[in-house]
Design an enzyme around this catalytic site. Structure first.
Site, PDB file in Angstrom:
ATOM      1  NE  ARG A 117       9.922  -0.382 -21.639  1.00 51.25           N
ATOM      2  CZ  ARG A 117       8.443  -0.097 -21.176  1.00 51.25           C
ATOM      3  NH1 ARG A 117       7.832   1.347 -21.580  1.00 51.25           N
ATOM      4  NH2 ARG A 117       8.133  -0.673 -20.833  1.00 51.25           N
TER       5      ARG A 117
ATOM      6  CG  HIS B  15       3.955  -3.691 -23.041  1.00 48.22           C
ATOM      7  ND1 HIS B  15       4.738  -2.700 -22.720  1.00 48.22           N
ATOM      8  CD2 HIS B  15       2.359  -2.956 -22.968  1.00 48.22           C
ATOM      9  CE1 HIS B  15       4.703  -1.178 -22.420  1.00 48.22           C
ATOM     10  NE2 HIS B  15       3.344  -1.984 -22.920  1.00 48.22           N
TER      11      HIS B  15
ATOM     12  CD  GLU C  16       2.369   1.195 -18.028  1.00 44.05           C
ATOM     13  OE1 GLU C  16       2.665   3.062 -18.234  1.00 44.05           O
ATOM     14  OE2 GLU C  16       1.017   0.704 -18.831  1.00 44.05           O
TER      15      GLU C  16
ATOM     16  CG  ASN D 178       6.074   3.445 -18.288  1.00 47.49           C
ATOM     17  OD1 ASN D 178       7.200   3.391 -18.624  1.00 47.49           O
ATOM     18  ND2 ASN D 178       5.586   2.169 -18.761  1.00 47.49           N
TER      19      ASN D 178
ATOM     20  CE1 TYR E 154       1.837   7.907 -22.262  1.00 44.22           C
ATOM     21  CE2 TYR E 154       1.987   6.422 -20.186  1.00 44.22           C
ATOM     22  CZ  TYR E 154       2.068   7.067 -22.083  1.00 44.22           C
ATOM     23  OH  TYR E 154       3.054   6.044 -23.024  1.00 44.22           O
TER      24      TYR E 154
ATOM     25  CD  GLU F 246       4.917   2.567 -21.875  1.00 50.21           C
ATOM     26  OE1 GLU F 246       3.886   3.741 -21.514  1.00 50.21           O
ATOM     27  OE2 GLU F 246       4.621   2.184 -21.740  1.00 50.21           O
TER      28      GLU F 246
END
Length: 448
Positions: free
Chosen positions: A80, A124, A169, A291, A293, A353
């Site tokens: 990606r 991005h 995002e 994504n 985290y 991600e």
């Protein structure tokens, strides 16, 4: 039961790695590239933690073949990357810059030559500065320019790119870029930034239409998501966590999948919505990119605070060198939550991600022994496997990141890569996590 040495995912599961243009490419003003808001922002004093910029970054622009060979050695099935809008359209409008586009032509062709499928992100975060000067994402006209950009790039690359992501995002852009000002373009508008969210979602929908018209066969998203944990069982904390969940998660997933905004937030964005917008945003998606985290712990803020919620530290878990809590089971939790919320409206999921920052460098023998990153990846892939066994349709995991890079407002102080980058010499050194990931890919069950 003896645990298997490596996480096991279903046959055909895609293992990949991710990067973004401004974070790795460098060549900030070469071959006709125009300035982006991050070129401007990073050169403003006090914006970046270590005073650095992405002018050189990892010099991926000049080291493309070396990096492609590293990807082949890693054995990933997908890569990606993002296209720098001002590299291929320097002012955000007008014809394509052929010299800039040629880099992405070589990148895509080089990936395919190595049996790696491209996943291309159109935005991005590096908005052409000229468009920001005209209002940026506060200006509805930027969605028109984005649709034109998507059509031009799609026409050139749709025959070779497997997956497309229009916008990465949008919540981070809205909140950090326009709400709090810690990311480019550095505006501090608080809730008045919500028109940005609508325009980014509209840009997503317009680009999806343009890409499909250009022949793209698989279009998705890359939304940053986090489970919201109330700081206590107190009604105020629970209410604050629900409100922030609507802002961070629902504000972007509900329009894409249901064609509506969360009820609590709809009045705050209504002035930006025009007839037909929600139908444009709710385009059919071939995959839903997550994504992930870490979870977030939310409490009600004091009455005189600028926002009605505040984020608190999550205690009781190990943390990365970025200070983020490592909670693999929260990824499983979010995947199951996402399925429960959206059911038939939810397409197959790809983790677009997920990764961690650990500042482990080469030892005396040149080995980068980043066991903490191996532990992170192992645990998070196992969390995905548990969600899959529970019936969640997850098709892939793209780790962030292929290599250490410019981490936005943190500059070069955080290292997320499977490959160590010496920022003085730009030498690449695969870490132990690189070899672990490669071995994990090798031992997966064969495609049926």
């Amino acid at each position: 039961m003896i645990p298997v040495a490596h996480p096991q995912l279903p046959p055909g599961f895609r293992f990949g790695a991710s990067t973004a243009a401004y974070q790795v490419e460098g060549a900030a003003a070469e071959d006709g590239k125009g300035p982006s808001i991050w070129d401007t922002f990073s050169h403003e004093e006090g914006r970046i933690a270590d005073g650095s910029t992405g002018d050189v970054a990892c010099d991926h622009y000049h080291r493309l073949d070396e990096d492609l060979d590293l990807m082949q050695r890693l054995g990933i099935g997908g890569y990606r990357f993002s296209i720098s809008w001002p590299r291929v359209q320097p002012t955000g409008s007008g014809p394509l810059n052929e010299d800039g586009l040629e880099f992405y032509e070589r990148l895509v062709d080089g990936l395919l030559l190595r049996d790696i499928q491209p996943m291309t992100t159109l935005y991005h975060w590096d908005l052409p500065q000229e468009l920001e000067d005209q209002g940026g994402w506060l200006n509805r006209d930027t969605t028109e320019r984005f649709a034109e950009y998507a059509a031009l790039v799609g026409e050139r690359l749709s025959d070779r790119v497997e997956h497309w992501i229009p916008v990465n995002e949008p919540n981070v852009v809205t909140v950090l870029g326009y709400g709090l000002g810690v990311h480019a373009p550095g505006k501090e508008l608080m809730f008045e930034a919500l028109p940005v969210a609508h325009h980014l979602l509209l840009a997503h929908g317009r680009a999806a239409i343009a890409l499909r018209a250009a022949g793209a066969s698989s279009i998705g998203c890359a939304n940053n998501h986090a489970p919201m944990w109330p700081a206590s069982e107190d009604e105020a904390d629970v209410g604050a966590s629900k409100l922030f969940d609507a802002l961070w998660n629902g504000m972007f997933s509900e329009p894409m999948l249901f064609g509506r905004y969360p009820a609590d937030l709809e009045p705050l964005v209504a002035s930006a919505v025009q007839a037909g917008d929600m139908a444009t945003i709710r385009q059919p998606l071939d995959f839903y990119g997550v994504n992930y985290y870490n979870p977030m712990r939310i409490a009600a803020a004091e009455e005189d605070a600028p926002m009605p919620f505040e984020q608190l530290d999550i205690v009781g878990y190990p943390t990365t060198d970025y200070g983020r809590p490592v909670v693999p089971d929260a990824l499983r939790e979010w995947l199951i939550t996402l399925r429960a919320r959206y059911r038939a409206a939810l397409p197959p999921i790809i983790i677009t991600e997920s990764g961690c920052s650990y500042d482990t460098g080469p030892d005396a023998t040149g080995v980068v022994d980043d066991q903490a990153r191996i532990d992170y990846l192992d645990a998070h892939l196992r969390a995905v496997a548990i969600a899959v066994r529970a019936g969640v349709d997850v098709r892939g995991y793209y780790t962030w990141s292929l290599m250490d890079n410019f981490e936005w407002a943190e500059g070069y102080t955080q290292r997320f890569g499977l490959v160590y980058v010496d920022y003085d010499t730009l030498e690449r050194t695969p870490k132990r996590s690189f070899d672990w990931y490669a071995e994990t890919i090798k031992v997966q069950p064969p495609d049926s």
